[in-house]
Design a protein around this motif. Sequence first.
Motif, PDB file in Angstrom:
ATOM      1  N   VAL A 100      81.725  64.558  17.570  1.00 48.10           N
ATOM      2  CA  VAL A 100      82.708  65.593  18.114  1.00 48.10           C
ATOM      3  C   VAL A 100      83.938  65.718  17.321  1.00 48.10           C
ATOM      4  N   ASP A 101      84.380  67.091  16.967  1.00 48.93           N
ATOM      5  CA  ASP A 101      85.615  67.155  15.925  1.00 48.93           C
ATOM      6  C   ASP A 101      86.781  67.237  16.794  1.00 48.93           C
ATOM      7  N   ALA A 102      87.914  67.584  16.064  1.00 47.10           N
ATOM      8  CA  ALA A 102      89.153  67.373  16.729  1.00 47.10           C
ATOM      9  C   ALA A 102      89.381  68.726  17.659  1.00 47.10           C
ATOM     10  N   ALA A 103      88.596  69.656  17.814  1.00 47.34           N
ATOM     11  CA  ALA A 103      88.649  70.784  18.344  1.00 47.34           C
ATOM     12  C   ALA A 103      87.874  70.586  19.826  1.00 47.34           C
ATOM     13  N   GLY A 104      86.833  69.564  20.012  1.00 48.09           N
ATOM     14  CA  GLY A 104      86.005  69.272  20.808  1.00 48.09           C
ATOM     15  C   GLY A 104      84.555  69.833  20.681  1.00 48.09           C
ATOM     16  N   ALA A 105      84.393  70.598  19.418  1.00 46.87           N
ATOM     17  CA  ALA A 105      82.817  71.030  19.255  1.00 46.87           C
ATOM     18  C   ALA A 105      81.817  69.887  18.936  1.00 46.87           C
ATOM     19  N   ARG A 106      80.738  69.878  19.684  1.00 43.60           N
ATOM     20  CA  ARG A 106      79.898  68.745  19.352  1.00 43.60           C
ATOM     21  C   ARG A 106      78.587  69.302  18.585  1.00 43.60           C
TER      22      ARG A 106
END
Length: 132
Positions: A100-106
């Motif tokens: 999961v990245d900082a923007a919340g994309a999984r």
Amino acid sequence: MNPIEFLKTVYVGDRGCKSVLIDGWNAEVKVQVTCISRVRSASWDYYSAEDLQDGFIVFTGVQSITLSPSGVIPNDSINEVRAESISDDQFLIVMSVDAVDAAGARTEVEIRIMAASMVLEDANIPGLRITQ
């Protein structure tokens, strides 16, 4: 105990992957998990007496490791861990772990490890290997 049998005694569902450590000199890969529980009955029944907080699943005799897709770091939920026999002394372990990245994309990451065996390690007692 081979990895197929050993995985039957380990519960990591709904747990998180904290790190993946690659030790090339010792042919090991360590996956740190927020909590590793042991399965001591036909199914996991919330048994917690042997829980390893921040414990490691250690793969030994590692010949190769691949992470797919490349470019993301596994850092969230462990979705699945399975093993299959390639030969008498080599096993393919496949882990599905979310990134999961900082923007919340999984992104689902597949970690494929060719290894001879696996053990557990308590983060509080480095070097002590749990084989049963």
